[in-house]
Design a protein around this motif. Sequence first.
Motif, mmCIF file in Angstrom:
data_model
loop_
_atom_site.group_PDB
_atom_site.id
_atom_site.type_symbol
_atom_site.label_atom_id
_atom_site.label_comp_id
_atom_site.label_asym_id
_atom_site.label_seq_id
_atom_site.Cartn_x
_atom_site.Cartn_y
_atom_site.Cartn_z
ATOM 1 N N LEU A 154 0.820 -1.208 0.000
ATOM 2 C CA LEU A 154 0.000 0.000 0.000
ATOM 3 C C LEU A 154 0.855 1.259 0.000
ATOM 4 O O LEU A 154 1.941 1.290 0.567
ATOM 5 C CB LEU A 154 -0.905 0.021 1.243
ATOM 6 N N LYS A 155 0.328 2.292 -0.635
ATOM 7 C CA LYS A 155 0.914 3.622 -0.529
ATOM 8 C C LYS A 155 0.264 4.341 0.646
ATOM 9 O O LYS A 155 -0.949 4.203 0.872
ATOM 10 C CB LYS A 155 0.676 4.425 -1.810
ATOM 11 N N ALA A 156 1.064 5.113 1.378
ATOM 12 C CA ALA A 156 0.514 5.800 2.547
ATOM 13 C C ALA A 156 1.279 7.093 2.807
ATOM 14 O O ALA A 156 2.349 7.342 2.230
ATOM 15 C CB ALA A 156 0.592 4.891 3.770
ATOM 16 N N GLN A 157 0.703 7.906 3.673
ATOM 17 C CA GLN A 157 1.388 9.088 4.200
ATOM 18 C C GLN A 157 1.538 8.925 5.715
ATOM 19 O O GLN A 157 0.579 8.561 6.410
ATOM 20 C CB GLN A 157 0.625 10.378 3.906
ATOM 21 N N PHE A 158 2.744 9.158 6.180
ATOM 22 C CA PHE A 158 3.063 9.096 7.605
ATOM 23 C C PHE A 158 3.201 10.542 8.073
ATOM 24 O O PHE A 158 4.158 11.224 7.724
ATOM 25 C CB PHE A 158 4.356 8.307 7.811
ATOM 26 N N ILE A 159 2.215 11.010 8.837
ATOM 27 C CA ILE A 159 2.104 12.429 9.166
ATOM 28 C C ILE A 159 2.511 12.651 10.623
ATOM 29 O O ILE A 159 1.814 12.242 11.558
ATOM 30 C CB ILE A 159 0.656 12.924 8.948
ATOM 31 N N TYR A 169 5.716 12.121 5.460
ATOM 32 C CA TYR A 169 6.551 11.231 4.664
ATOM 33 C C TYR A 169 5.685 10.330 3.795
ATOM 34 O O TYR A 169 4.658 9.820 4.260
ATOM 35 C CB TYR A 169 7.393 10.318 5.565
ATOM 36 N N ASN A 170 6.085 10.136 2.548
ATOM 37 C CA ASN A 170 5.488 9.067 1.756
ATOM 38 C C ASN A 170 5.992 7.740 2.303
ATOM 39 O O ASN A 170 7.119 7.644 2.808
ATOM 40 C CB ASN A 170 5.872 9.198 0.283
ATOM 41 N N ALA A 171 5.156 6.705 2.195
ATOM 42 C CA ALA A 171 5.543 5.403 2.743
ATOM 43 C C ALA A 171 4.934 4.277 1.923
ATOM 44 O O ALA A 171 3.863 4.422 1.331
ATOM 45 C CB ALA A 171 5.087 5.281 4.196
ATOM 46 N N PHE A 172 5.646 3.155 1.894
ATOM 47 C CA PHE A 172 5.094 1.893 1.420
ATOM 48 C C PHE A 172 4.818 1.016 2.635
ATOM 49 O O PHE A 172 5.594 1.005 3.595
ATOM 50 C CB PHE A 172 6.076 1.166 0.490
ATOM 51 N N ILE A 173 3.719 0.270 2.585
ATOM 52 C CA ILE A 173 3.385 -0.672 3.649
ATOM 53 C C ILE A 173 3.215 -2.048 3.035
ATOM 54 O O ILE A 173 2.385 -2.238 2.140
ATOM 55 C CB ILE A 173 2.077 -0.283 4.366
ATOM 56 N N ARG A 174 4.005 -2.998 3.499
ATOM 57 C CA ARG A 174 3.843 -4.388 3.059
ATOM 58 C C ARG A 174 3.098 -5.147 4.149
ATOM 59 O O ARG A 174 3.600 -5.313 5.265
ATOM 60 C CB ARG A 174 5.193 -5.053 2.780
ATOM 61 N N ILE A 175 1.899 -5.615 3.827
ATOM 62 C CA ILE A 175 1.078 -6.366 4.777
ATOM 63 C C ILE A 175 1.164 -7.837 4.405
ATOM 64 O O ILE A 175 1.124 -8.194 3.221
ATOM 65 C CB ILE A 175 -0.374 -5.854 4.761
ATOM 66 N N SER A 176 1.288 -8.703 5.414
ATOM 67 C CA SER A 176 1.625 -10.095 5.113
ATOM 68 C C SER A 176 1.050 -11.073 6.133
ATOM 69 O O SER A 176 0.669 -10.696 7.241
ATOM 70 C CB SER A 176 3.147 -10.245 5.095
#
Length: 332
Positions: free
Chosen positions: A42-47, A67-74
């Motif tokens: 997922l693409k996300a913003q870390f505020i 910050y822009n962020a990637f989230i890998r869910i597993s």
Amino acid sequence: MKKYTNEELTENIINMLKEKTKKDYKKNHIKREAHSKCLGLLKAQFIVNENLPKEYKIGVFKSPKTYNAFIRISNSNPKTKGDNSKDIRGFAIKLLGVDGEKCESNESGTQDFLLINTNIMPIGTLKLFHDAIYYMTKSNPLIFGGELLIQGKLVKILNLIKNMKHETSPLDVRYFSTTPYMFGDKIVKYILIPTSTYKSKLPKNLTATYLSENMQNHLKKHEATFDFLIQIQTNENEMPTNDASITWDIKKSKIVKVATLKIPIQIFATKERYKLAENLSFSPGHSLIEHKPIGEINEARVKIYEEMSKFRHSGNSEALYEPSNKDFYHIK
């Protein structure tokens, strides 16, 4: 079993995992030795929170930045099991464009936060982690069960298994770092609490992909949000750094919200996303010095994750890859 130093335990773990991986995959594409099945990238913003007290303006939280962020869910199981199998779920956050001195030099512009949906790691010491792999791969698992029983850890594992359930969606549950990190001069663990208005429902038919499907249905029309908090160690005896199987009592520690994680509406079920998810490497060592991972098991994880990532990429004839904000904006 011979008594090993922490360095020897770590080296043994790396060697055993490499040997196991070779057997498991042989000529097939090599996956991670844990958290092998990606439920979504997922693409996300870390505020970072505005108006944080000065004592919490540390590292990535130094100023109210997004910050822009990637989230890998597993799914955490080493084998690629379906979502209908009860499991521990992983939630790995990678912040992009993070400047500053890092604990490890293999990624220069990222900050990783690794969390799972249980607040403890039952096999929570380096020695037990080593023995678990040894007895599961080279000896008799029943002997390891006896060791856990003697140390009073078996009940925690059985309770964890007993309390596993089928979640409605990875976007609806809490996540915890389980292991400690520095936060300037403080020692903390991380907690992620869902705050989305939208909640998924458990489908009548639990398919092997229902968690990914529920997550995608959520993000087609609604954003997802989480509070990102730190739990501050207040008593080193009751809140140890070298045993992740011991719960840090929330009533006896201080909890502070330091950021908001916002996951916007998006379509993540694409070939590009899943390909990048497989290529990414996550580690407690991908961190600013101010958020250094501490404790014996974390120190080992840094070395193990780095070596196993190199091993996986090399075995797949792929180069190690550090994502950037360019990837964030261009990937579909």
